[in-house]
Design a protein around this motif. Sequence first.
Motif, PDB file in Angstrom:
ATOM      1  N   ILE A   1       0.819  -1.223   0.000  1.00  0.00           N
ATOM      2  CA  ILE A   1       0.000   0.000   0.000  1.00  0.00           C
ATOM      3  C   ILE A   1       0.854   1.275   0.000  1.00  0.00           C
ATOM      4  CG2 ILE A   1      -1.573   1.355   1.472  1.00  0.00           C
ATOM      5  CD1 ILE A   1      -3.218  -1.268   1.801  1.00  0.00           C
ATOM      6  N   PRO A   2       1.932   1.360   0.776  1.00  0.00           N
ATOM      7  CA  PRO A   2       2.736   2.597   0.697  1.00  0.00           C
ATOM      8  C   PRO A   2       3.237   2.894  -0.717  1.00  0.00           C
ATOM      9  CG  PRO A   2       3.323   1.338   2.633  1.00  0.00           C
ATOM     10  CD  PRO A   2       2.396   0.469   1.841  1.00  0.00           C
ATOM     11  N   HIS A   3       3.585   1.858  -1.474  1.00  0.00           N
ATOM     12  CA  HIS A   3       4.018   2.076  -2.864  1.00  0.00           C
ATOM     13  C   HIS A   3       2.852   2.578  -3.706  1.00  0.00           C
ATOM     14  CE1 HIS A   3       7.917   0.242  -2.188  1.00  0.00           C
ATOM     15  NE2 HIS A   3       7.308  -0.766  -1.596  1.00  0.00           N
ATOM     16  N   MET A   4       1.685   1.982  -3.497  1.00  0.00           N
ATOM     17  CA  MET A   4       0.504   2.398  -4.274  1.00  0.00           C
ATOM     18  C   MET A   4       0.107   3.827  -3.917  1.00  0.00           C
ATOM     19  SD  MET A   4      -1.760  -1.097  -4.262  1.00  0.00           S
ATOM     20  CE  MET A   4      -1.333  -2.469  -5.353  1.00  0.00           C
ATOM     21  N   GLN A   5       0.211   4.169  -2.639  1.00  0.00           N
ATOM     22  CA  GLN A   5      -0.103   5.551  -2.233  1.00  0.00           C
ATOM     23  C   GLN A   5       0.838   6.528  -2.947  1.00  0.00           C
ATOM     24  OE1 GLN A   5       0.278   4.691   1.989  1.00  0.00           O
ATOM     25  NE2 GLN A   5      -1.873   5.224   2.339  1.00  0.00           N
ATOM     26  N   ALA A   6       2.114   6.163  -3.004  1.00  0.00           N
ATOM     27  CA  ALA A   6       3.093   7.060  -3.637  1.00  0.00           C
ATOM     28  C   ALA A   6       2.842   7.197  -5.137  1.00  0.00           C
ATOM     29  CB  ALA A   6       4.505   6.534  -3.377  1.00  0.00           C
ATOM     30  N   GLN A   7       2.293   6.132  -5.746  1.00  0.00           N
ATOM     31  CA  GLN A   7       2.030   6.140  -7.193  1.00  0.00           C
ATOM     32  C   GLN A   7       0.704   6.782  -7.562  1.00  0.00           C
ATOM     33  OE1 GLN A   7       3.648   1.635  -8.030  1.00  0.00           O
ATOM     34  NE2 GLN A   7       1.543   2.114  -8.411  1.00  0.00           N
ATOM     35  N   GLY A   8      -0.174   6.948  -6.579  1.00  0.00           N
ATOM     36  CA  GLY A   8      -1.489   7.536  -6.866  1.00  0.00           C
ATOM     37  C   GLY A   8      -2.608   6.514  -7.006  1.00  0.00           C
ATOM     38  N   GLY A   9      -2.355   5.263  -6.621  1.00  0.00           N
ATOM     39  CA  GLY A   9      -3.443   4.284  -6.619  1.00  0.00           C
ATOM     40  C   GLY A   9      -2.975   2.880  -6.917  1.00  0.00           C
TER      41      GLY A   9
END
Length: 252
Positions: free
Chosen positions: A125-133
């Motif tokens: 999730i932290p990676h997805m948050q940084a990518q925008g979804g």
Amino acid sequence: MRLKDKVLLVTGGGSGIGAATCIAYANEGARVAVVNRTLSKAEAVVQTIHENGGTAIAIQADVAQSADVQRMITITIEQFERIDGVYNNAGISPSGRVTDITEAEWDECLNIDLKAIFLCAKFVIPHMQAQGGGVILNTAGTFGIRAAKNKAAYSTAKAGAINLTRSIALDYAEDNIRCNAICPGFVVTPLTEGFDTAGRDEFLDQYQPLRGLIQADEVAEMAVYLASDAAKMVTGQAFVIDGGQQAGLFVG
Ligand SMILES: NC(=O)c1ccc[n+]([C@@H]2O[C@H](COP(=O)([O-])OP(=O)(O)OC[C@H]3O[C@@H](n4cnc5c(N)ncnc54)[C@H](O)[C@@H]3O)[C@@H](O)[C@H]2O)c1
């Protein structure tokens, strides 16, 4: 090409529903990380994808181990520079009532079929948050909606997987992260190969209104839709593919 250029990771990708999904994802243009506890099974699926002209890598990981889960995510991002979706599909399906199974057997089932979803979500999730979804999919099962006899640990883990799906969907919608579960009924895979045919047919006659056996690539089709942008407003749901079993209590 419904998944063009997406980077998608599938656990349990070396067999059954996971293998069919990896191949379908690659056929739809995704770059795929095929994760399996047994590396050779993941490598065989990667070879099929390469023969079809697709892009994939094989990663060995035990999804019940936190360090392995972190490593599979790191390798995927190192290789493909992002991660758009994970499909937590690896699972085992042990039988037994609470008085039959050992504490170790209970823990193993809950760790692979439920805790692994928590671990993967926690670290991706932290990676997805940084990518925008991003997209998180989980394979639960109809036994997570209604328990089955002699399947205490499995039914419990799959029920937990459904509500964990909803929790993730609620908590991370603001980050444009979607989370859904797929609940298959009886699917023809190596997992169910050991079932005796007469017992299986009797079960299906009694409980499945649509005749015929559900195939892994039919589940994969649902996984393609849920990972695609066509499902961008779909989150927090448990999608059943069971030939109608859950439609009623007394079918036959
Ligand atoms: N086949 C069915 O009828 C059915 C029905 C409902 C739900 N499911 C669920 O679908 C999922 C896939 O099942 P399948 O039928 O394709 O089974 P399968 O046995 O063909 O595939 C499961 C894969 O997961 C891998 N795996 C198991 N434990 C692992 C671990 N700790 N780490 C990494 N990989 C691991 C196995 O090596 C295998 O390759 C499972 O979660 C299962 O519970 C299957």
